[in-house]
Enzyme design. Structure first.
Site, short mmCIF file in Angstrom:
data_model
loop_
_atom_site.label_atom_id
_atom_site.label_comp_id
_atom_site.label_asym_id
_atom_site.label_seq_id
_atom_site.Cartn_x
_atom_site.Cartn_y
_atom_site.Cartn_z
N LYS A 113 4.96 -2.56 -5.40
CA LYS A 113 4.63 -1.14 -5.55
C LYS A 113 3.41 -0.97 -6.45
CE LYS A 113 7.14 3.11 -6.88
NZ LYS A 113 8.47 3.58 -7.35
N SER A 194 10.61 7.16 -4.85
CA SER A 194 9.15 7.05 -4.87
C SER A 194 8.62 5.73 -4.31
CB SER A 194 8.64 7.22 -6.30
OG SER A 194 9.11 6.16 -7.13
N SER A 218 14.70 5.90 -6.76
CA SER A 218 13.45 5.53 -6.11
C SER A 218 13.45 4.17 -5.42
CB SER A 218 12.30 5.57 -7.12
OG SER A 218 11.99 6.90 -7.44
#
Length: 551
Positions: A113, A194, A218
């Site tokens: 990420k 997210s 997330s």
């Protein structure tokens, strides 16, 4: 953090869309010459192929980059590809040829990420132009562990900007730097967030697997809607050093993979102490064998609870609850005792539905942790972002940050709160949170009913473990049926629709990852839900298309 903004609409062309896309329900397959198809390839498949000389790590990098390029203009899942990935792969191929294998991840490409810092040619931006061109003094702790394990950091995935901690009116998977990520199970699908790009990338085989981060949902939520296994570890089991923070009390880094065992391999590589994250000093030793925990019989003889009052009514909930009932039956048939209505206290339920103290904790943490744990360590900081206030100022004045269409409401509230996590006002709030989530919440339920774990549909699982810092493992449970009414968000993403997956969560106390992995594995092996749900769009490049051709 996972957020949703929904709007109900009607839609009736699902069948046409998916037939046109060649939608089918074929299961796992193996390519010619015993080379695995990348949509289904596991850690053990790829390791065996490398060890047997059927392909190289360089071949894997070339194949995965080609797959990214096939779908990224549509899905926007990957924000940057590591320009050194092929050179790293060649070095690892040479090590293997010389008889050095660092471990099961040796030479396997992993995506991470874009809030996990790396000291290389890739940016770490949290999806914002505010940090474009900035530089860190070293790799993030988890990135360094992956490199030591022999993994290839293939690239960075897109995310909900600032890990969904900027706006009250944005969309999951949108960042200024990376654009809007979409899920692959329905056109314009909300990928959740997210860790949006990590979810989409892992699900489509754009790498073996991916790392996500979680503060509250997330990893779990995007894993659920992208047909993945996601492990949200105990806070402190994996280092957060040089991961762009929201909350030192809740942030954690974990794997998002297509199988429980693949997620376990990745967790094994990143778990452990880091002198740059003092939370990791609390890890009980020795660290368990997470891969060895993958036991088909693990559900036999255990007690599983269901805290029903954590499940709120939803207009789209019937398919989820029907699948949940089937999951309960599967767990019982595997030898577990399921104790229903093991509910949290009325006090905790009221706080869950109506309280705001948990938000204040995140606000105070963010005011302290963003500058203290990350911005202050940058060796290059092109826009001189040193505080939440300076970050807000940049965002509001830099056109490509899409302000005011996407507001800074979350930061506004944090700045209005006006104190950080070292202020005396913080500690009573945090203790309240631990009480609600702990003795009044899931820890009380586990202890008072002599339970080994709890289960919930993943939509309802993140919040109390987030507050407590305890682990959750989500595994595919089902998908919405062909006659499902489509629900769109306020920004026109498809939140609910035919074929969109959803997951089942196993919840336990701190440091119980090995047990949760074993339960999730036993469930996965009995159901194989993932293989029954196919994406509407898939890349076509396979290892066989590149073997030896681009070395």
């Amino acid at each position: 953090m996972a957020r949703s903004f929904t709007l109900l609409v009607a839609f009736s062309v699902f069948h046409v869309v998916f037939v046109a896309a060649g939608f089918n329900s074929s299961g796992p397959c193996i390519g010619s010459g015993g080379i695995p198809a990348l949509l289904y390839a596991t850690t053990e498949d790829l390791s065996a192929g490398l060890e047997g000389g059927r392909f190289t790590s360089s071949d894997l990098v070339n194949a995965y980059i080609a797959r990214i390029n096939e779908v990224n203009s549509t899905l926007h899942a990957v924000i940057e590809i590591n320009p050194d990935a092929l050179a790293i792969a060649k070095e690892l191929d040479e090590e293997r040829a010389n008889g050095t294998v660092r471990g099961p991840l040796h030479g396997l490409p992993i995506l991470i990420k874009n809030n996990i810092a790396t000291l290389d040619k890739m940016n770490n931006t949290a999806g914002s132009y505010a940090l474009l061109g900035s530089q860190v003094p070293r790799d993030a702790g988890v990135a360094a562990k992956l490199r030591r394990a022999g993994a290839i950091l293939l690239g960075k995935t897109n995310l909900s900007q600032w890990a969904n901690y900027r706006s009250d009116n944005t969309s999951n998977g949108w960042s200024a730097y990376g654009g809007q990520t979409y899920g692959a199970y329905y056109p314009q699908q909300d990928p959740s967030g997210s860790s949006s790009g990590s979810g989409v990338s892992s699900s489509l085989g754009l790498a073996l697997a991916a790392l996500g981060t979680e503060t509250d949902g997330s990893i779990l939520s995007p894993s659920s809607v992208n047909n993945l296994v996601g492990i949200k570890p105990t806070v402190g089991l994996t280092s957060r050093a040089l991961v762009i923070p929201i909350s030192s009390h809740q942030d954690t880094v974990g794997p998002m993979a297509r199988t429980v065992k693949d997620a376990a391999y990745l967790l094994q590589a990143i778990a452990g102490s880091d002198p740059n994250d003092n939370y990791t000093s609390a890890i009980p030793l020795p660290i368990p064998d997470y891969v060895g925990a993958c036991n088909f019989s693990a559900l036999r003889g255990i007690r599983i609870g269901i805290p029903r009052n954590l499940m709120y009514a939803s207009s789209n909930g019937q398919p989820v609850m029907a699948a949940f009932s089937k999951a309960i039956a599967t767990i019982k048939a595997a030898g577990a005792t399921v104790v229903d209505n093991t509910n949290i206290t009325a006090y905790a339920e009221d706080d869950y539905l109506n309280g705001n103290i948990s938000s204040q904790i995140l606000e105070a943490d963010f005011l302290s942790d963003l500058p203290g744990e990350y911005l202050s360590q940058l060796t290059i900081n092109p826009h001189n972002i040193t505080s939440v206030a300076s970050l807000r100022s940049f965002t509001r004045t830099f056109a490509r940050e899409d302000y005011p269409d996407r507001d800074t409401g979350v930061w506004d509230e944090a700045l209005e709160l006006g104190f950080g996590n070292t202020d005396p006002r913080f500690w009573p709030l945090y203790q309240h949170n631990l009480r609600v989530a702990g003795s009044e919440g899931i820890l009380g339920v586990l202890a008072n009913n002599s339970l080994d774990a709890l289960i919930l549909p993943t939509d309802f699982s993140p919040e109390f473990p987030a507050r407590l810092g305890s682990p959750v493992v989500t595994v595919p449970m089902g998908s919405y049926p062909a006659n499902q009414t489509v629900v769109k968000t306020s920004r026109d993403l498809v939140d609910t629709a035919p074929n969109i997956p959803f997951g089942l969560s196993f919840i336990g106390p701190k440091w119980s990852e090995a047990k949760l992995i074993s339960y999730a594995y036993a469930f996965e092996q009995r159901t194989n839900i993932r293989d029954q749900i196919q994406p509407y769009i898939t890349p076509q490049t396979e290892i066989t298309d590149v073997v030896g051709s681009m070395r």
